[in-house]
Design a protein around this motif. Structure first.
Motif, PDB file in Angstrom:
ATOM      1  N   CYS A  62       7.293   0.880  -4.004  1.00  0.00           N
ATOM      2  CA  CYS A  62       8.460   1.117  -4.841  1.00  0.00           C
ATOM      3  C   CYS A  62       8.270   0.450  -6.203  1.00  0.00           C
ATOM      4  O   CYS A  62       7.439  -0.449  -6.364  1.00  0.00           O
ATOM      5  N   GLY A  63       9.031   0.895  -7.174  1.00  0.00           N
ATOM      6  CA  GLY A  63       8.944   0.337  -8.506  1.00  0.00           C
ATOM      7  C   GLY A  63       7.522   0.374  -9.034  1.00  0.00           C
ATOM      8  O   GLY A  63       6.830   1.389  -8.990  1.00  0.00           O
ATOM      9  N   GLY A  64       7.054  -0.776  -9.518  1.00  0.00           N
ATOM     10  CA  GLY A  64       5.699  -0.872 -10.029  1.00  0.00           C
ATOM     11  C   GLY A  64       4.637  -0.586  -8.996  1.00  0.00           C
ATOM     12  O   GLY A  64       3.506  -0.225  -9.340  1.00  0.00           O
ATOM     13  N   GLY A  65       4.972  -0.738  -7.716  1.00  0.00           N
ATOM     14  CA  GLY A  65       4.023  -0.399  -6.660  1.00  0.00           C
ATOM     15  C   GLY A  65       3.772   1.088  -6.594  1.00  0.00           C
ATOM     16  O   GLY A  65       2.639   1.533  -6.380  1.00  0.00           O
ATOM     17  N   LEU A  66       4.832   1.876  -6.771  1.00  0.00           N
ATOM     18  CA  LEU A  66       4.659   3.324  -6.827  1.00  0.00           C
ATOM     19  C   LEU A  66       3.901   3.711  -8.095  1.00  0.00           C
ATOM     20  O   LEU A  66       3.041   4.598  -8.075  1.00  0.00           O
ATOM     21  N   GLU A  67       4.191   3.041  -9.200  1.00  0.00           N
ATOM     22  CA  GLU A  67       3.466   3.303 -10.443  1.00  0.00           C
ATOM     23  C   GLU A  67       1.981   2.988 -10.272  1.00  0.00           C
ATOM     24  O   GLU A  67       1.120   3.698 -10.808  1.00  0.00           O
ATOM     25  N   LEU A  68       1.680   1.940  -9.519  1.00  0.00           N
ATOM     26  CA  LEU A  68       0.288   1.590  -9.258  1.00  0.00           C
ATOM     27  C   LEU A  68      -0.401   2.682  -8.456  1.00  0.00           C
ATOM     28  O   LEU A  68      -1.536   3.079  -8.761  1.00  0.00           O
ATOM     29  N   ALA A  69       0.282   3.208  -7.432  1.00  0.00           N
ATOM     30  CA  ALA A  69      -0.282   4.300  -6.653  1.00  0.00           C
ATOM     31  C   ALA A  69      -0.504   5.536  -7.525  1.00  0.00           C
ATOM     32  O   ALA A  69      -1.510   6.240  -7.381  1.00  0.00           O
ATOM     33  N   LEU A  70       0.431   5.793  -8.443  1.00  0.00           N
ATOM     34  CA  LEU A  70       0.298   6.936  -9.342  1.00  0.00           C
ATOM     35  C   LEU A  70      -0.909   6.807 -10.267  1.00  0.00           C
ATOM     36  O   LEU A  70      -1.363   7.803 -10.836  1.00  0.00           O
ATOM     37  N   SER A  71      -1.432   5.599 -10.428  1.00  0.00           N
ATOM     38  CA  SER A  71      -2.598   5.387 -11.267  1.00  0.00           C
ATOM     39  C   SER A  71      -3.889   5.780 -10.565  1.00  0.00           C
ATOM     40  O   SER A  71      -4.934   5.862 -11.214  1.00  0.00           O
TER      41      SER A  71
END
Length: 259
Positions: free
Chosen positions: A105-114
């Motif tokens: 969630c949050g930045g963790g989801l953004e990290l996965a999106l990277s």
């Protein structure tokens, strides 16, 4: 204790974010992740990375709010590669697989999106809850409407609601849903397949995709055919380019050297 664990298995580089209890990322952890991913980027012996979280419950919940409350500024220096060390890392021309083993969630989801490929355990859940704490999921606001239908992306950003792995798969946010016990086995099998392929071609693909993201088709094609992209120029002048043609003509598997 180092919150980032790394393992080398031939050309495969495994990165595990292991910071109990929830694998949240503070400034120090983000800076360490940047060093780790730069090491992967710059080592010619490494061809593909797997990013996962320690434990079975959390992949990553993003920014460490407890650290923020103790003085970590949300706009401070996250280190090389920005938050999580990956999403702003320049020249990252190698494939990265995210093995999402739980809550992202949050930045963790953004990290996965990277990552380039996302595999998710069957119990994984996702959210962009920044709206509820009065801030913006900045990277997700840029990336998500380009990855899934616009109206769905906007709903997720504006409401901050949770969604499960099946919905994520339905919108094309994850490539595969994998039983939790088999997640790393599947990620390693995919990594082995990628590692057996032509690294210069992967580099060219990633640079072309980045360069063309906001470009008109013909402008992007002109840059490719004009050999204005470093990775494409390197590919066209490489031994691997010749080896691929020879192997096809000789009806054998190519031997990629990355040069």
């Amino acid at each position: 204790m180092n919150p980032i664990k790394t393992t080398r298995n031939g050309a495969i580089f495994e990165v595990t974010l292991d910071r109990p209890k929830a694998n949240a990322i503070d400034l120090q952890t983000s800076r360490e992740m940047g060093k780790v991913f730069a090491e992967f980027r710059d080592d010619p012996a490494l061809r593909v990375a797997i990013l996962t979280g320690g434990g079975e419950k959390f992949f990553c919940p993003g920014w460490d709010l407890k650290a923020a409350a103790q003085g970590d500024a949300v706009d401070d220096d996250y280190g090389l590669g920005g938050f999580g060390g990956l999403q702003e890392l320049r020249g990252m021309n190698k494939p990265v697989i995210a093995a999402v083993n739980g809550i992202a969630c949050g930045g963790g989801l953004e990290l996965a999106l990277s990552a380039d490929i996302i595999l998710a355990a069957d119990h994984a859940t996702f959210a962009l809850p920044e709206i509820r704490s009065g801030t913006v999921a900045d990277a997700a606001s840029i990336k998500l409407p380009k990855r899934i239908p616009y109206h769905i992306a906007m709903e997720l950003l504006i409401t901050g609601r949770w969604f499960d792995v099946h919905e994520a798969h339905r919108w094309g946010l994850v490539n595969e849903i994998v039983p939790a016990a088999d997640l790393m086995t599947r990620a390693r099998a995919m990594a082995e397949l990628i590692a057996s392929g032509p690294p210069l071609v992967y580099a060219a693909i990633k640079e072309i995709v980045r360069d063309a993201e906001d470009a008109k088709f013909q402008d992007a094609m002109n840059r490719i055919t004009g050999r204005q992209l470093a990775s494409v120029d390197a590919l066209y002048a490489s031994e691997d380019q010749q080896e691929g043609a020879r192997a096809f003509a000789e009806k054998r598997d190519p031997v990629w050297k990355g040069r």
